[in-house]
Enzyme design. Structure first.
Site, PDB file in Angstrom:
ATOM      1  N   ASP A   1       0.903  -1.258   0.154  1.00 26.92           N
ATOM      2  CA  ASP A   1      -0.017  -0.120   0.007  1.00 26.92           C
ATOM      3  C   ASP A   1       0.742   1.311  -0.114  1.00 26.92           C
ATOM      4  O   ASP A   1       1.849   1.375   0.509  1.00 26.92           O
ATOM      5  CB  ASP A   1      -1.070   0.114   1.215  1.00 26.92           C
ATOM      6  CG  ASP A   1      -0.233   0.061   2.486  1.00 26.92           C
ATOM      7  OD1 ASP A   1       0.704  -0.769   2.631  1.00 26.92           O
ATOM      8  OD2 ASP A   1      -0.791   0.693   3.521  1.00 26.92           O
TER       9      ASP A   1
ATOM     10  N   GLU B   1      -0.264  -1.040   5.946  1.00 24.27           N
ATOM     11  CA  GLU B   1       1.122  -0.526   6.686  1.00 24.27           C
ATOM     12  C   GLU B   1       0.855   1.058   6.801  1.00 24.27           C
ATOM     13  O   GLU B   1       1.062   1.870   8.074  1.00 24.27           O
ATOM     14  CB  GLU B   1       2.517  -0.745   5.999  1.00 24.27           C
ATOM     15  CG  GLU B   1       3.371  -0.487   7.054  1.00 24.27           C
ATOM     16  CD  GLU B   1       3.899   0.911   7.009  1.00 24.27           C
ATOM     17  OE1 GLU B   1       4.959   1.339   8.132  1.00 24.27           O
ATOM     18  OE2 GLU B   1       3.743   1.621   5.976  1.00 24.27           O
TER      19      GLU B   1
END
Length: 384
Positions: free
Chosen positions: A73, A138
């Site tokens: 991400d 994250e």
């Protein structure tokens, strides 16, 4: 602009950048990486949770286990007009690869894959095991990502010997700094209750801001610890203060303060909580304090992993790396629960989370080489 494809790692990094995987979206990154790992003999396991995509991949069943960990991400792009090229169309310009995630951390993911491919081709019967742990959560809340994979592995009794997290740790040139630990993060939401009233009649009210001020000054001036060899002293910072109705003639009935500890391994979260409550109680405040522990501090001393990564950097770049625990938190804080030695090693971090995020092209294959040499240093030199 056309997708750069001049080297294997650059080509894969570009493919990953082209996938708009803004947290918690994975946008197919894990499928792309899994398709590269499966032919190498990796067993792939998806441990998705509440819309977050997580991959656990492992080649081999024996110890020791070397894991590469990271996230697919990326943070939002910000204003598109501020970019010199489209953030999800990888572009080569003036010796740099541009795109959201170029530095944080899709180049590292690509380097993991190509390093493993090269290593396995040369050493198909290597001792030990290689693992890859990836998440799409994250940059966001980090509640359904790496932590869920770690919980699953812990429940099965699986432990890791070493883990390399691909966070962008370098400062000026590739490999000049790696992180061998991170500080803990403990946040507090403090609500001090008073009695609302008219400012002309303070005897009929109780001002929570006035009552809080001496306690807050004491907390701000407190020396929480002295740090240690790897960590600076613990710090407390107030980030928000809210109170009142916006009117100038009303004493507020409540004051809210948000604060955060970044703490070293010289203190524990419970110790910081207890000392904070002691100050507030001593000042006689009527309060409520809610805590959120985002991560405990972790540290990896000078052992096998630090030596292996440092040697890989030196042989690849000629740089003597510096160990550091500075910066924010990372998913290493979760992995440390099942792994004795965790370090972070990745590209230069000067442009992370910025518009026109980029990574130097000449660092891309060099990073893959660092990871490949780390594999050699740990798995091939491991005593039988």
């Amino acid at each position: 602009m056309s997708t750069p494809s001049t080297t294997p790692t650059l080509a894969l990094a570009s493919e990953l950048i082209a996938r708009p995987s803004v947290t918690p979206e994975d946008a197919g990154c894990l499928e792309l990486i899994g398709a590269r790992l499966a032919p190498l003999g990796f067993e792939l396991e998806r441990i998705d949770s509440k819309g977050v995509s997580n991959l656990w991949a492992r080649r081999g069943r024996s110890a020791p286990v070397l894991c590469f960990a990271g996230h697919t991400d990326v943070v939002p792009t910000g204003p598109l007009e501020a970019w010199n090229s489209q953030p999800f169309i990888p572009a080569l310009r003036d010796g740099f690869l541009y795109g959201r995630g170029a530095a944080d951390m899709k180049t590292s993911l690509a380097a993991f894959v190509t390093a493993i491919e090269t290593f396995v081709a040369a050493h198909p019967d290597h001792p030990g095991s290689i693992a890859v742990l990836l998440t799409s959560d994250e940059e966001g809340p980090a509640t359904d990502g790496t932590v869920k994979v770690v919980e699953t592995l812990a429940a099965r009794g699986e432990r890791l010997d070493w883990c390399v997290v691909g966070e962008p740790t370098s400062v000026n040139t590739l490999g000049d700094m790696i992180k061998n630990g991170r500080r803990g993060s403990l946040s507090g939401t403090l609500r001090v209750r008073g009695i609302q009233g008219h400012v002309a009649y303070p005897q009929l009210a109780r001002n929570p801001i006035h009552e809080l001020a001496p306690a807050l000054a004491e907390l701000a001036a407190t020396r929480w610890d002295e740090g240690n060899e790897f960590f600076p002293p613990t710090t407390l910072q107030v980030s928000n203060i809210r109170g009142g109705t916006g009117a100038t003639n009303i004493i507020p009935g409540e004051c809210e303060v948000l604060f955060n500890f970044r703490f070293s391994s010289a203190s524990t979260a419970d110790e910081l909580k207890a000392r904070t409550h002691a100050v507030l109680d001593r000042h006689g405040l009527d309060y409520q304090l809610d805590w959120q522990l985002s991560g405990k501090p972790f540290i990896t001393g000078r052992g096998r992993l630090v030596a292996a990564v440092s040697a890989a950097i030196r042989s690849t770049t000629g740089v003597d790396t510096e160990l550091s625990t500075t910066g924010g938190t990372s998913d290493g804080r979760f992995i440390a629960d099942i792994c004795a030695e965790v370090v972070e090693c990745g590209p230069v971090n000067a442009t992370i989370h910025k518009v026109n995020e980029c990574v130097a092209v000449d660092a891309v294959e060099a990073l893959a080489e660092i990871y490949r040499r780390t594999l050699e240093n740990l798995l091939l030199d491991t005593p039988a």
